[in-house]
Design a protein around this motif. Sequence first.
Motif, PDB file in Angstrom:
ATOM      1  N   THR A 190      39.162  20.716  -9.429  1.00 59.36           N
ATOM      2  CA  THR A 190      40.569  20.531  -9.073  1.00 59.36           C
ATOM      3  C   THR A 190      40.955  21.306  -7.827  1.00 59.36           C
ATOM      4  O   THR A 190      41.996  21.033  -7.224  1.00 59.36           O
ATOM      5  CB  THR A 190      41.484  20.956 -10.232  1.00 59.36           C
ATOM      6  OG1 THR A 190      41.285  22.348 -10.508  1.00 59.36           O
ATOM      7  CG2 THR A 190      41.190  20.146 -11.482  1.00 59.36           C
ATOM      8  N   ALA A 191      40.123  22.278  -7.426  1.00 65.08           N
ATOM      9  CA  ALA A 191      40.433  23.087  -6.250  1.00 65.08           C
ATOM     10  C   ALA A 191      39.690  22.632  -5.004  1.00 65.08           C
ATOM     11  O   ALA A 191      39.941  23.135  -3.909  1.00 65.08           O
ATOM     12  CB  ALA A 191      40.098  24.558  -6.521  1.00 65.08           C
ATOM     13  N   ALA A 192      38.779  21.681  -5.135  1.00 67.44           N
ATOM     14  CA  ALA A 192      37.909  21.302  -4.024  1.00 67.44           C
ATOM     15  C   ALA A 192      38.693  20.784  -2.824  1.00 67.44           C
ATOM     16  O   ALA A 192      38.405  21.138  -1.670  1.00 67.44           O
ATOM     17  CB  ALA A 192      36.900  20.258  -4.493  1.00 67.44           C
ATOM     18  N   THR A 193      39.686  19.972  -3.054  1.00 66.11           N
ATOM     19  CA  THR A 193      40.444  19.396  -1.936  1.00 66.11           C
ATOM     20  C   THR A 193      41.173  20.477  -1.156  1.00 66.11           C
ATOM     21  O   THR A 193      41.170  20.483   0.084  1.00 66.11           O
ATOM     22  CB  THR A 193      41.454  18.362  -2.462  1.00 66.11           C
ATOM     23  OG1 THR A 193      40.742  17.313  -3.132  1.00 66.11           O
ATOM     24  CG2 THR A 193      42.254  17.766  -1.313  1.00 66.11           C
ATOM     25  N   ALA A 194      41.799  21.412  -1.860  1.00 65.67           N
ATOM     26  CA  ALA A 194      42.549  22.476  -1.193  1.00 65.67           C
ATOM     27  C   ALA A 194      41.634  23.387  -0.383  1.00 65.67           C
ATOM     28  O   ALA A 194      42.029  23.914   0.672  1.00 65.67           O
ATOM     29  CB  ALA A 194      43.331  23.285  -2.217  1.00 65.67           C
ATOM     30  N   LEU A 195      40.411  23.592  -0.850  1.00 68.18           N
ATOM     31  CA  LEU A 195      39.504  24.521  -0.188  1.00 68.18           C
ATOM     32  C   LEU A 195      38.721  23.889   0.953  1.00 68.18           C
ATOM     33  O   LEU A 195      38.189  24.598   1.814  1.00 68.18           O
ATOM     34  CB  LEU A 195      38.534  25.113  -1.210  1.00 68.18           C
ATOM     35  CG  LEU A 195      39.184  26.040  -2.258  1.00 68.18           C
ATOM     36  CD1 LEU A 195      38.197  26.371  -3.354  1.00 68.18           C
ATOM     37  CD2 LEU A 195      39.692  27.303  -1.593  1.00 68.18           C
ATOM     38  N   ASN A 196      38.638  22.577   0.985  1.00 67.33           N
ATOM     39  CA  ASN A 196      37.930  21.894   2.063  1.00 67.33           C
ATOM     40  C   ASN A 196      38.663  22.122   3.396  1.00 67.33           C
ATOM     41  O   ASN A 196      39.833  21.772   3.546  1.00 67.33           O
ATOM     42  CB  ASN A 196      37.831  20.402   1.760  1.00 67.33           C
ATOM     43  CG  ASN A 196      37.007  19.660   2.790  1.00 67.33           C
ATOM     44  OD1 ASN A 196      36.117  20.231   3.411  1.00 67.33           O
ATOM     45  ND2 ASN A 196      37.304  18.394   2.980  1.00 67.33           N
ATOM     46  N   GLY A 197      37.991  22.760   4.349  1.00 69.50           N
ATOM     47  CA  GLY A 197      38.579  23.044   5.644  1.00 69.50           C
ATOM     48  C   GLY A 197      39.491  24.259   5.673  1.00 69.50           C
ATOM     49  O   GLY A 197      40.178  24.495   6.676  1.00 69.50           O
ATOM     50  N   ALA A 198      39.491  25.057   4.605  1.00 66.28           N
ATOM     51  CA  ALA A 198      40.430  26.179   4.496  1.00 66.28           C
ATOM     52  C   ALA A 198      39.818  27.487   4.971  1.00 66.28           C
ATOM     53  O   ALA A 198      38.594  27.671   4.963  1.00 66.28           O
ATOM     54  CB  ALA A 198      40.893  26.326   3.056  1.00 66.28           C
ATOM     55  N   ASP A 199      40.697  28.408   5.371  1.00 66.10           N
ATOM     56  CA  ASP A 199      40.333  29.805   5.581  1.00 66.10           C
ATOM     57  C   ASP A 199      40.504  30.517   4.247  1.00 66.10           C
ATOM     58  O   ASP A 199      41.605  30.549   3.691  1.00 66.10           O
ATOM     59  CB  ASP A 199      41.229  30.465   6.629  1.00 66.10           C
ATOM     60  CG  ASP A 199      40.871  30.040   8.045  1.00 66.10           C
ATOM     61  OD1 ASP A 199      39.714  29.638   8.263  1.00 66.10           O
ATOM     62  OD2 ASP A 199      41.740  30.127   8.925  1.00 66.10           O
TER      63      ASP A 199
END
Length: 240
Positions: A190-199
């Motif tokens: 459930t967190a993969a989308t938010a963390l993709n491309g994130a600092d």
Amino acid sequence: MGFVLDLLRLVYPPRCLACNSEVAQDGMLCGPCRRDTPFISGLACDMCGVPLPGSDDVAVHCDDCQKICRPWERGRAVFGYSGQARRMILAYKHADRPELGWSFAPWLARSLADILTPDTILVPVPIHPLRLIKRKYNQSAILTNVMARQFGLRALPDALRRTRPTPPLEGLNRVQRFDLLDGAIAHNPTAATALNGADVVLIDDVMTTGATLAACADVLAGIGAKRVCVGVLARVALDT
């Protein structure tokens, strides 16, 4: 309201975080305890935060970080793992003192001041559900949530999970620690989308060899985190 607060301070005066003696404000250390707390200042490794001799203005890496390929970009630590720092962290983890996280969080945020940005996502190192039941809280998650609340950052406290229980790492050498953590961390889908491309800044209480942080950073990189840095309360200085 001011009268009520003054009355509460009279009945429950602020106490030193370490020795419980009276201090001027909540969240402080008394003079003797502060002198016995090895806050890291001056030159430190830009990768793991361990204090170094010298006063260079450029980023430098300690011997360990020159020999080991760290899967993160930069790292900071608040203090060395000795003296009152060690005693406070042990109380925080094992003596049912989660409230210490409210005082530790600003210290950790200050150490990360040159790394944190408004878009940073804070992610704590996870603990296994069995250990969570025993300890009742994840000390790294408390730090993460308090930092996010105090400084207006985003936290994903459940972004990572332990896939299996691991024994305490104390007493194990570097190779044993890395072997033990291999495959022990996974991401929450459930967190993969938010963390993709994130600092991302990984938050933990203590770094010894960096095996746990490395396992977490590898997982974050695997799901597309753009940059991973680490922030810990204490750094253990190893002789080898």
